[in-house]
Design a protein around this motif. Structure first.
Motif, PDB file in Angstrom:
ATOM      1  N   PHE A   5      -4.295   9.540   3.847  1.00 29.12           N
ATOM      2  CA  PHE A   5      -5.245   9.495   4.961  1.00 29.12           C
ATOM      3  C   PHE A   5      -5.599   8.040   5.289  1.00 29.12           C
ATOM      4  CE2 PHE A   5      -9.467   9.307   6.739  1.00 29.12           C
ATOM      5  CZ  PHE A   5      -9.400  10.247   7.764  1.00 29.12           C
ATOM      6  N   ASP A   6      -5.880   7.243   4.259  1.00 30.01           N
ATOM      7  CA  ASP A   6      -6.224   5.829   4.473  1.00 30.01           C
ATOM      8  C   ASP A   6      -5.092   5.084   5.174  1.00 30.01           C
ATOM      9  OD1 ASP A   6      -8.583   6.311   3.264  1.00 30.01           O
ATOM     10  OD2 ASP A   6      -8.242   5.079   1.486  1.00 30.01           O
TER      11      ASP A   6
ATOM     12  N   GLU B 167       2.418   1.781  -3.389  1.00 26.96           N
ATOM     13  CA  GLU B 167       1.424   2.329  -4.314  1.00 26.96           C
ATOM     14  C   GLU B 167       1.299   3.846  -4.111  1.00 26.96           C
ATOM     15  OE1 GLU B 167      -2.926   1.185  -4.635  1.00 26.96           O
ATOM     16  OE2 GLU B 167      -1.948  -0.770  -4.440  1.00 26.96           O
TER      17      GLU B 167
ATOM     18  N   ASN C 166      -6.645  12.690  -4.860  1.00 28.32           N
ATOM     19  CA  ASN C 166      -6.560  11.255  -4.678  1.00 28.32           C
ATOM     20  C   ASN C 166      -5.363  10.847  -3.823  1.00 28.32           C
ATOM     21  OD1 ASN C 166      -7.384   8.620  -4.987  1.00 28.32           O
ATOM     22  ND2 ASN C 166      -6.004   8.317  -6.711  1.00 28.32           N
TER      23      ASN C 166
ATOM     24  N   ASN D 149      -5.088   5.889   8.753  1.00 28.22           N
ATOM     25  CA  ASN D 149      -6.222   5.296   9.451  1.00 28.22           C
ATOM     26  C   ASN D 149      -6.077   3.785   9.611  1.00 28.22           C
ATOM     27  OD1 ASN D 149      -8.374   6.108  10.870  1.00 28.22           O
ATOM     28  ND2 ASN D 149      -9.766   6.326   9.148  1.00 28.22           N
ATOM     29  N   ILE D 150      -5.499   3.128   8.613  1.00 28.59           N
ATOM     30  CA  ILE D 150      -5.273   1.684   8.722  1.00 28.59           C
ATOM     31  C   ILE D 150      -4.319   1.403   9.879  1.00 28.59           C
ATOM     32  CG2 ILE D 150      -4.135  -0.271   7.582  1.00 28.59           C
ATOM     33  CD1 ILE D 150      -5.407   0.809   4.948  1.00 28.59           C
TER      34      ILE D 150
ATOM     35  N   PHE E 287       0.842  -1.201   0.000  1.00 24.88           N
ATOM     36  CA  PHE E 287       0.000   0.000   0.000  1.00 24.88           C
ATOM     37  C   PHE E 287       0.873   1.245   0.000  1.00 24.88           C
ATOM     38  CE2 PHE E 287      -2.919   3.139   1.987  1.00 24.88           C
ATOM     39  CZ  PHE E 287      -3.938   3.040   1.061  1.00 24.88           C
TER      40      PHE E 287
ATOM     41  N   GLU F  83      -6.061  11.350  -0.241  1.00 26.11           N
ATOM     42  CA  GLU F  83      -6.943  10.309   0.307  1.00 26.11           C
ATOM     43  C   GLU F  83      -6.156   9.059   0.664  1.00 26.11           C
ATOM     44  OE1 GLU F  83     -10.131   9.651  -2.451  1.00 26.11           O
ATOM     45  OE2 GLU F  83     -11.228  11.417  -1.743  1.00 26.11           O
ATOM     46  N   LYS F  84      -5.213   8.704  -0.185  1.00 25.63           N
ATOM     47  CA  LYS F  84      -4.424   7.503   0.093  1.00 25.63           C
ATOM     48  C   LYS F  84      -3.607   7.645   1.367  1.00 25.63           C
ATOM     49  CE  LYS F  84      -3.678   4.105  -3.182  1.00 25.63           C
ATOM     50  NZ  LYS F  84      -3.679   4.096  -4.615  1.00 25.63           N
TER      51      LYS F  84
END
Lengths: 243, 201
Positions: A183-184, A123, A177, A187-188, A120, A180-181
């Motif tokens: 941020f994800d 990416e 975008n 959060n993960i 991740f 957002e990644k």
């Protein structure tokens, strides 16, 4: 606090340590004693007006230098943005990647989850690199061409075409975008990883991610608040000149 | 942390902007993500991109465009709040679902903001169901992770695309994860899908 040229840079840094990477991009190295901002700018041949704008914009999110927009050349700004790209590419991303790789040896995180996290991140990393490359290959050269065309009074049809096809106003929208990644990813790590006995390294990664996010936000704020209006003004001046 | 409602403010005065910001910080369900001064080009587009739940607008600074701005945002289901003063004409106030008067005291203003938060959150019970996905949502999450588009999922499950979009919004809201790759990582960590299943697709 409004940062002004008479202030000692040391005092400013004591007041807001987030500015350390910023001064670094201006080639100012630690150990500058009691020199004022103005003195340092003379010594290092830095555009004073621009340096103050950047310091203030990073320090206070509400700082919006409407009146100073025209007082420094766009090339100075582009040069700065390029330097902060180097900071992300050559320093921040490799550092983060290094921490993430160490998760495998230093923690009991299971291999599958580690791989997911690692993939991740890579990416995210390649998207950020792609975005940076697009700016450096398309946006910044365009800005420089506009400025030099206005200076020389020599506006090519090619430039006009580019101006119509891809005006700078379109460019603001392209950040979302990647944000957002990031941020994800945060959060993960915060919410969904299995509990580890020793999560020091994860804390460190999280802190780095927050810092990176902060710096990227400042970076895009500078693009949106300073670069875009400046370029819009140049586009407008070319359009009116051509009529 | 509960999912917070995104608030955008359109107001020209710095002092009022800062005041509203301070008030909003006191309400945990609200977060102010953007402030515009009303002079921006393509203001409505810029606002819509941020997908706000609530937009607070001072109608005085938009002059004659206020009606069209309000109508466009209204169409998108945004909760519109007018930031008015004692001189604002009544017909302008009627453009908004609620009005806040800048001459009100702190706790009156906070009460209004709490109402806004309550109004928007109570309907879909945001607070109680954080991170608990329903079976339907789990099914849809799986399809997303397998790389299907909303349309493909709709066809497969015999549902309308609108339903799928709503489910996806709820999934993202509950988990706090927006991207497909993020959702994939979540689904794998929580064994909602197996790696082998994804690779087969």
């Amino acid at each position: 606090m409004l940062i002004q040229k008479e202030m000692k840079l040391a005092d400013v840094i004591h007041h807001d340590h987030k500015l350390v990477p910023v001064i670094n991009r201006f080639n100012i190295h630690l150990g500058f004693g009691d020199k004022s901002i103005e003195d340092l700018c003379v010594e290092k041949e830095i555009n004073l007006e621009f340096f103050l704008t950047i310091l203030n914009a990073y320090h206070d999110h509400k700082y919006f230098p409407k009146k100073h927009l025209q007082s420094f050349p766009a090339s100075v700004l582009v040069n700065y943005l390029n330097k902060s790209h180097r900071y992300y590419l050559d320093y921040k991303l490799p550092e983060l990647e290094d921490f993430i790789m160490k998760l495998a040896e230093k923690t009991e995180l299971d291999k599958a989850t580690f791989t997911l996290l690692k993939n991740f991140f890579s990416e995210y990393k390649s998207e950020l690199i792609q975005h940076i490359n697009r700016e450096e290959e398309r946006v910044y050269p365009y800005v420089l061409q506009l400025e030099s065309a206005i200076e020389k009074g020599n506006i090519s049809p090619e430039l006009i075409r580019q101006m119509d096809e891809y005006p700078i106003g379109d460019y603001e929208t392209e950040h979302d975008n990647i944000e957002e990644k990031l941020f994800d990813l945060k959060n993960i790590i915060i919410k969904y990883l299995p509990e580890l006995k020793n999560d020091d390294l994860l804390f460190l990664i999280l802190k780095e991610l927050f810092e990176l996010e902060n710096d990227l936000n400042d970076h895009s704020r500078i693009e949106n608040m300073i670069l875009v209006p400046k370029v819009e003004a140049m586009e407008f001046s070319i359009k009116t000149r051509n009529q | 942390m509960p999912q917070r409602l995104i608030v955008i403010l359109v107001e020209g005065s710095y002092i009022i902007q800062s005041g509203i910001e301070l008030l909003i910080q006191e309400i945990p369900d609200l977060v102010l993500t953007e402030v515009y001064d009303g002079t921006e080009k393509k203001l409505v587009d810029k606002i819509q991109q941020k997908k706000p739940d609530v937009v607070i607008i001072n109608p005085n600074i938009l002059n004659e465009t206020v009606r069209s701005v309000a109508n466009q945002l209204n169409k998108n289901g945004v909760f519109l709040v007018g930031l008015v003063d004692n001189n604002t004409p009544d017909n302008l106030c009627s453009l908004f679902k609620l009005c806040m008067n800048i001459n009100d005291g702190k706790y009156e203003l906070l009460e209004i903001l709490k109402n806004i938060a309550g109004n928007k959150t109570s309907g879909n019970a945001k607070k109680t169901t954080i991170s608990e996905l329903t079976n339907r949502e789990l099914t849809i999450l799986k399809q997303v992770v397998f790389g299907l588009t909303n349309q493909e999922i709709a066809d497969k499950l015999f549902l309308s695309i609108h339903t799928i979009t709503t489910h996806r919004k709820n999934i993202t809201r509950k988990l706090g994860i927006k991207t497909v790759s993020g959702l994939t990582v979540y689904a794998l960590i929580n064994k909602i899908v197996e790696l082998g299943e994804i690779e087969q697709k």
